[in-house]
Design an enzyme around this catalytic site. Sequence first.
Site, mmCIF file in Angstrom:
data_model
loop_
_atom_site.group_PDB
_atom_site.id
_atom_site.type_symbol
_atom_site.label_atom_id
_atom_site.label_comp_id
_atom_site.label_asym_id
_atom_site.label_seq_id
_atom_site.Cartn_x
_atom_site.Cartn_y
_atom_site.Cartn_z
ATOM 1 N N HIS A 1 -52.755 3.657 43.181
ATOM 2 C CA HIS A 1 -54.178 3.920 42.195
ATOM 3 C C HIS A 1 -54.361 4.786 42.928
ATOM 4 O O HIS A 1 -55.264 5.570 43.874
ATOM 5 C CB HIS A 1 -54.977 2.122 43.738
ATOM 6 C CG HIS A 1 -56.251 1.838 43.524
ATOM 7 N ND1 HIS A 1 -56.784 2.696 42.571
ATOM 8 C CD2 HIS A 1 -56.948 0.729 44.204
ATOM 9 C CE1 HIS A 1 -58.166 2.208 42.491
ATOM 10 N NE2 HIS A 1 -57.854 0.912 43.628
ATOM 11 N N LYS B 1 -58.441 -14.822 21.959
ATOM 12 C CA LYS B 1 -58.066 -14.791 21.272
ATOM 13 C C LYS B 1 -56.782 -14.589 20.365
ATOM 14 O O LYS B 1 -56.152 -14.914 19.540
ATOM 15 C CB LYS B 1 -59.324 -14.206 19.453
ATOM 16 C CG LYS B 1 -60.081 -14.565 19.640
ATOM 17 C CD LYS B 1 -60.943 -14.245 18.605
ATOM 18 C CE LYS B 1 -62.629 -14.604 18.374
ATOM 19 N NZ LYS B 1 -63.067 -13.716 17.535
ATOM 20 N N ARG C 1 -57.665 -0.561 34.568
ATOM 21 C CA ARG C 1 -56.501 -1.807 35.140
ATOM 22 C C ARG C 1 -55.932 -2.363 34.712
ATOM 23 O O ARG C 1 -56.073 -3.026 33.816
ATOM 24 C CB ARG C 1 -58.149 -2.577 36.909
ATOM 25 C CG ARG C 1 -57.153 -3.087 37.361
ATOM 26 C CD ARG C 1 -57.889 -3.255 38.438
ATOM 27 N NE ARG C 1 -57.769 -2.553 39.837
ATOM 28 C CZ ARG C 1 -58.620 -2.558 41.013
ATOM 29 N NH1 ARG C 1 -59.293 -4.225 41.084
ATOM 30 N NH2 ARG C 1 -58.858 -1.805 41.977
ATOM 31 N N ARG D 1 -64.614 -3.427 44.331
ATOM 32 C CA ARG D 1 -65.530 -1.630 44.749
ATOM 33 C C ARG D 1 -65.366 -0.993 43.343
ATOM 34 O O ARG D 1 -65.973 -0.465 43.163
ATOM 35 C CB ARG D 1 -64.365 -1.256 46.092
ATOM 36 C CG ARG D 1 -65.421 -1.610 47.325
ATOM 37 C CD ARG D 1 -64.317 -1.948 47.933
ATOM 38 N NE ARG D 1 -63.374 -3.014 47.523
ATOM 39 C CZ ARG D 1 -64.210 -4.391 47.846
ATOM 40 N NH1 ARG D 1 -64.778 -4.448 48.742
ATOM 41 N NH2 ARG D 1 -63.211 -5.247 47.612
ATOM 42 N N THR D 2 -63.704 -0.634 43.282
ATOM 43 C CA THR D 2 -63.457 0.326 41.783
ATOM 44 C C THR D 2 -64.143 0.189 40.681
ATOM 45 O O THR D 2 -64.599 1.209 40.077
ATOM 46 C CB THR D 2 -61.855 -0.053 41.640
ATOM 47 O OG1 THR D 2 -61.147 -0.364 43.042
ATOM 48 C CG2 THR D 2 -61.601 0.841 41.231
HETATM 49 C C1 NCD Z 1 -57.656 -2.757 46.780
HETATM 50 C C2 NCD Z 1 -56.967 -2.691 45.071
HETATM 51 O O1 NCD Z 1 -57.145 -3.437 44.383
HETATM 52 O O2 NCD Z 1 -55.807 -1.723 44.804
HETATM 53 N N1 NCD Z 1 -58.489 -2.451 45.979
HETATM 54 C C3 NCD Z 1 -59.237 -1.493 45.526
HETATM 55 O O3 NCD Z 1 -59.400 -1.032 44.605
HETATM 56 N N2 NCD Z 1 -60.439 -1.187 47.083
HETATM 57 C C4 NCD Z 1 -57.034 -3.251 47.087
HETATM 58 C C5 NCD Z 1 -56.397 -4.710 47.669
HETATM 59 O O4 NCD Z 1 -56.461 -5.374 46.456
HETATM 60 O O5 NCD Z 1 -55.761 -5.350 48.341
#
Ligand code: NCD
Length: 305
Positions: free
Chosen positions: A133, A84, A105, A56-57
């Site tokens: 997040h 590498k 991320r 999703r993100t």
């Molecule tokens: C979440 C995350 O990655 O923190 N997912 C997201 O971004 N919608 C939740 C999760 O991984 O449980």
Amino acid sequence: MWNKKNLLSVDQLSRGDIEFILNCSKILEPLSGRGNKLNICKGEILAEIFFEPSTRTEKSFQAAMYTLGGEVILHKDPGSSREKGESKEDTVKMFEQYSDIIVVRDPEIGLMKKYADLVNIPLINAGDGANEHPSQALLDLYTINKEIGRLDDITMVLMADIKYARAVHSLLKALRKFSSNKIYGISPKGLEMPGIEMIDIDELKRVNPDILYVTRIQKERIPTEERDKFAFRVDARTLSLLSSHTRIMHPLPRIDEIDPAISNDNRFIFFKQVRNGLHTRMAIISILMGHEDEVLAIKDIHKKN
Ligand code: NCD
């Protein structure tokens, strides 16, 4: 005061900043995706650097930038020079040379500030380990405001793995910027969140939450030998303790914490959250790229018509 140069933590945002982002998201909602192509970020490139899995993100930032008229380049470790032995810092610094804004991320906590200091372009934290997040919290607030009609005086129960789930950490911080919100937690022993009142599942009826926010057990952050002891499931009995006005949220992915037998209940709003991620992230990108006036001008166009 938010510098509007990066989005690393909800701590950077005041209530007014959050309201401004949500207001921009609302202006953009009728224009998000679905064949719309704006010129707000025309000629600009967003780089996504994901050192941890995402659906999703990653895809919503991508769709958001495309809708704003920009382009996206994506980094994942497999097939890259990370194999590498290139450092994460050099990878981020490298992408700065190719792009106008970076989304990162990272499985590790505490590196976002370091990445942001390394580059001279905006940087968004798309999740750093169990920590935060922030863009998820903003889309969750947008969803709550849309569904419940306010962000003050909300009763919310955070459920399941609230120790390691970063989405609820940012959401809790954000809700605390508003007033009279009551936040409770329900979780298996060992996955509690410090700083909130933990309750028993049978107390759901008495607490009568506006929002039940369910998380997945974050297995990748739990020592292997402990993983299986935290089984958790929302089932028909849980639903029977909730009133018809309660909305049930989940950042997704859901694994096995929601009984498939009840997944058609109309109180679940997971995919509305997903959809709201699009215009919320369009707003975040626009503001960080210095295009907020163009977003606000859309509102004036709406008004004139
Ligand atoms: C979440 C995350 O990655 O923190 N997912 C997201 O971004 N919608 C939740 C999760 O991984 O449980």
